[in-house]
Design a protein around this motif. Structure first.
Motif, PDB file in Angstrom:
ATOM      1  N   ARG A  17     -52.222 115.033  19.018  1.00 31.45           N
ATOM      2  CA  ARG A  17     -51.067 114.270  19.490  1.00 31.45           C
ATOM      3  C   ARG A  17     -51.454 112.908  20.068  1.00 31.45           C
TER       4      ARG A  17
ATOM      5  N   PHE B 182     -41.517 103.729  20.595  1.00 34.36           N
ATOM      6  CA  PHE B 182     -42.308 104.217  21.723  1.00 34.36           C
ATOM      7  C   PHE B 182     -41.537 104.053  23.025  1.00 34.36           C
TER       8      PHE B 182
ATOM      9  N   GLY C 160     -51.416 106.649  23.311  1.00 34.32           N
ATOM     10  CA  GLY C 160     -50.098 107.189  22.956  1.00 34.32           C
ATOM     11  C   GLY C 160     -50.143 108.693  22.784  1.00 34.32           C
TER      12      GLY C 160
ATOM     13  N   THR D 167     -47.774 111.630  20.968  1.00 34.30           N
ATOM     14  CA  THR D 167     -46.605 111.848  20.111  1.00 34.30           C
ATOM     15  C   THR D 167     -45.725 112.926  20.721  1.00 34.30           C
ATOM     16  N   GLN D 168     -44.424 112.757  20.608  1.00 32.10           N
ATOM     17  CA  GLN D 168     -43.467 113.692  21.197  1.00 32.10           C
ATOM     18  C   GLN D 168     -42.337 113.934  20.214  1.00 32.10           C
ATOM     19  N   ARG D 169     -42.097 115.180  19.868  1.00 32.51           N
ATOM     20  CA  ARG D 169     -41.061 115.509  18.900  1.00 32.51           C
ATOM     21  C   ARG D 169     -39.702 114.982  19.343  1.00 32.51           C
TER      22      ARG D 169
ATOM     23  N   GLN E  41     -42.162 103.357  13.833  1.00 31.78           N
ATOM     24  CA  GLN E  41     -42.346 104.351  14.898  1.00 31.78           C
ATOM     25  C   GLN E  41     -42.027 103.714  16.253  1.00 31.78           C
TER      26      GLN E  41
ATOM     27  N   LEU F 272     -52.856 109.041  20.172  1.00 25.92           N
ATOM     28  CA  LEU F 272     -52.954 107.849  19.327  1.00 25.92           C
ATOM     29  C   LEU F 272     -53.716 106.760  20.085  1.00 25.92           C
TER      30      LEU F 272
ATOM     31  N   LEU G 194     -49.109 101.718  16.126  1.00 26.15           N
ATOM     32  CA  LEU G 194     -47.996 102.591  15.773  1.00 26.15           C
ATOM     33  C   LEU G 194     -47.765 102.546  14.266  1.00 26.15           C
TER      34      LEU G 194
ATOM     35  N   GLY H 293     -40.532 109.982  19.567  1.00 22.86           N
ATOM     36  CA  GLY H 293     -41.465 108.949  19.139  1.00 22.86           C
ATOM     37  C   GLY H 293     -42.784 109.113  19.849  1.00 22.86           C
ATOM     38  N   VAL H 294     -43.292 108.012  20.426  1.00 21.07           N
ATOM     39  CA  VAL H 294     -44.591 108.007  21.098  1.00 21.07           C
ATOM     40  C   VAL H 294     -44.389 107.628  22.565  1.00 21.07           C
TER      41      VAL H 294
END
Length: 713
Positions: free
Chosen positions: A610, A567, A583, A585-587, A565, A612, A561, A590-591
């Motif tokens: 998106r 999660f 992971g 990513t989500q607006r 950041q 990770l 991360l 976070g993750v």
């Protein structure tokens, strides 16, 4: 996209005194805020709020509602704030926009417990200002009209949510046209073959019979003129979904389905409604048991109309609705009629229901003390069901949902009568308790001293009130057994935080949770109405939230991360340390961390930016990762206590417990257990599988419980 001047013109058609400058300002502000945003179809995003506003003009709603529609996504999706909207457009509009934003964030199709809580929030928002729901319904209608731009799996989810929640809610509010369109749009997604089949058969029928609607309309107009009744007559074919539903309910094919046409007769006065009814019944034969008089017995949302079904040309059945123009206006807009404008002033419709009273009648039975299952049953019954009117021996009217039984009738009169019920007479004839009641029947309940509710009654009763009362009585009967189970759960939970569940501690927990005494607390723990974590938190608030370690501690557990950041573990797969993870990513969130084999990841396979690459940190983790176990155990004394002990011996903590199914010989449980990682999970499952009274145990993974959507709507 509709231009600002055209939108103002739509409002002026029914409200010449509209504040055109304010609507123009809201239009410009919304367009600027959404500048650079696009819908999945490629259209500018602002075309959606404008379309929602246009839908609401069809209901002749006030300026505040139209402006709210234009701004309803600004707080959620742009840099706009409540304070800024309040300063520019007033606190009324700001409150409405804020209310719609909160509704948008509710996950109404989530798990049952979350769904019940979110429905409470939905009704709370409705109770503050019903216009919030009107904007939300128009928002959903436009999204369903343009749903083809979404991915197939997202279309199915939205369509199911529409069919289960928004369409029935629109119907409950009296907006029948919106309910029918929402149902049909959802039907198009969920069963396109079935819908296409209905339409093909309709086309074939029209070729064979010609324009039946025009012929029957002409016949009705002629009969009404002969009777001296001045009225307008409109005919239409019913929507494909409505026909499909009738086919399923009546278990018959399209060729045998008769009442596929509906007609409306709009008169000037109430007296003419009954005169029109007489003229129609004189010309055509009325179908028995298909007559409803909602003028003398109006629905709670203000709906008034006479419904009858008659045999028309060639023996075809047609449904006829008869009402005045004012009744028709309320029938078209339902509760929204309260805000309707005509010629620049609030429409003075005597049949428009007061929204505050309507909401009060809808929510009065949703007591916060009821469990989630009772609450959801009551909500769905209120939204989905039509009413049946039955009479007491004294002639009083009892309103019940369609499908109600004499047992529901007995509990509707009084809980004491329901609990002592041993039989019933309908129209003077003894009938079984599972008999479905019909309109106009007279019902007499037979009671006996010493009678108590039976477990089988839960399958007979249909109303939330009856089921809730039966469960309470059964709960009291099983109280001693539940207290024993609750004591084991409490002992395990308190030991996990290094404390003992003494009588004094339990009394304090009961007092904090506003329960009568420690025995009541234990009974609720044993019946899974209360979680053990809630009991611990009531006494030791600083110790109970151990599952929620600080962000710093948790973030150290995952490597990969960015600095700072955060999660969340995906609720669909509940990944554990020791398992391979990825992971997304989500607006604004976070993750979201998924297990590498999670089925939900397929939704993101075309969005590689998106993803990770993550992995768990080495070393032993704290027991803060919750996993749901789906377990079937024998229904015998001490079994649940032994299971709690087994889990405690593996140094794991039970954070929640829910009975998914209860039968005389077994229980099915959904148990949330907090663990350190995959190795400890294996130890817990191995220990449980070795227990002879555990029939099955497995880790629950549900792809439908996706933590976050693929992209913001």
């Amino acid at each position: 996209m509709i231009a600002a001047d055209d939108l103002v013109a739509l409002v002026r058609n029914y409200n010449p005194k509209t504040n055109a400058a304010l609507i123009h300002a809201a239009y410009d502000y919304g367009r600027d805020m959404h500048d650079g945003q696009f819908r999945r179809s490629g259209e500018p995003y602002f075309s959606h709020p404008v379309a929602v506003a246009a839908i609401l003009t069809e209901q002749q709603l006030d300026d505040a509602t139209i402006i709210t529609a234009l701004l309803h996504d600004t707080i959620e999706d742009t840099k706009s704030t409540y304070s800024e909207i309040s300063a520019k457009f007033g606190s009324e509009v700001a409150d409405l926009v804020d209310g719609v934003t909160k509704l948008t964030n509710l996950e109404l199709s989530s798990t049952e417990t979350q769904q019940a809580e979110n429905f409470r929030k939905l009704f709370m928002a409705m109770s503050k200002d019903l216009r919030v729901i009107l904007v939300k319904l128009a928002d959903r209608l436009h999204n369903m009209r343009t749903i083809k731009a979404m991915k197939p799996e997202k279309q199915a989810k939205k369509a199911r949510e529409t069919m289960d929640i928004f369409a029935p809610l629109a119907g409950r509010m009296g907006m029948q046209w919106m309910r029918e369109e929402l149902e049909d749009l959802a039907f198009r997604v969920l069963n396109p073959e079935g819908r296409a089949s209905i339409i093909r058969r309709f086309i074939t029928l029209q070729k064979e019979t010609g324009d039946v609607i025009h012929r029957i309309t002409s016949d009705m107009v002629h009969e009404l003129e002969q009777a001296g009744v001045e009225a307008e007559v409109f005919g239409r074919a019913k929507k494909p979904y409505s026909i499909w539903r009738k086919m399923q309910e009546k278990e018959m094919g399209f060729s045998r389905l008769s009442d596929i046409y509906g007609f409306r007769v709009i008169t000037r006065t109430e007296a003419e409604c009954y005169a029109a009814l007489g003229a129609i019944h004189q010309r055509w034969r009325a179908v028995p048991e298909r007559f409803k008089d909602y003028i003398s017995q109006p629905k709670s949302n203000g709906y008034r109309s006479i419904h009858t079904t008659v045999s028309g040309r060639d023996g075809k059945r047609v449904e006829v609705q008869i009402r005045t123009r004012q009744m028709h206006d309320v029938a078209e807009t339902g509760v929204a009629a309260h805000w309707s404008y005509r010629d620049g002033v609030r429409s003075e419709n005597p049949f428009a229901v007061d929204p505050a009273k309507w909401i009060s009648s809808l929510t009065e039975q949703f007591d916060a003390e009821e469990d989630h299952e009772d609450f959801m049953e009551a909500v769905k019954l209120e939204m989905y069901s039509d009413k049946v009117f039955c009479f007491t021996p004294k002639g009083d009217v009892i309103k019940l949902p369609r499908g109600a039984t004499p047992l529901d009738y007995a509990y509707a009169i009084h809980t004491r009568i329901g609990s002592a019920c041993v039989g019933a007479k309908v129209d003077g004839i003894r009938v079984p308790l599972w008999t479905r009641l019909k309109n106009g029947q007279s019902v007499e309940i037979i009671t006996a001293q010493g009678q108590t509710p039976q477990a089988t009654w839960l399958d007979i009763a249909t109303t939330g009130k009856a089921k809730s009362a039966i469960r309470r009585a059964l709960r009291e009967a099983n109280r001693e057994r539940f207290i024993k189970l609750g004591r084991e759960l409490a002992r395990s939970a308190f030991e996990h935080v290094g404390k003992k569940a003494t009588d004094k501690v339990l009394e304090k927990a009961a007092k904090t949770l506003r329960l009568e005494d420690a025995q009541t607390l234990l009974a609720r723990l044993g019946s899974a109405e209360l979680s053990a974590r809630e009991a611990v938190q009531a006494v030791y608030p600083d110790l109970a939230p151990r599952a929620k370690h600080t962000e710093v501690e948790v973030n150290r557990a995952v490597i990969g991360l960015a600095h700072g950041q955060g999660f969340e573990r995906a609720s669909c797969c509940q990944p554990l340390p020791g398992e391979r993870i990825v992971g997304i990513t989500q607006r604004g969130r976070g993750v979201i961390v998924h297990a590498i084999d999670c089925e939900a990841l397929a939704e993101y396979e075309h969005q590689p930016a998106r993803w990770l690459d993550l992995h768990w940190a080495d070393g032993q983790h704290p027991a803060v990762y919750s996993v749901t176990l789906d377990m079937t155990i024998g229904n015998d004394a001490g079994v649940l206590g032994r299971i709690c002990t087994l889990i405690g011996e593996q140094k794991a903590n039970i954070s929640d417990l829910k009975f998914a199914d209860r039968k005389p010989d077994f229980y099915r449980l959904l148990m949330d257990v907090e663990l350190r990682g995959a190795e400890q999970l294996h130890s817990v499952i191995s220990a449980l599988e070795a227990e002879s009274d555990v029939a099955s145990v497995e880790r629950m993974r549900d792809p439908s419980l996706v933590t976050a959507p693929a992209a913001a709507e």
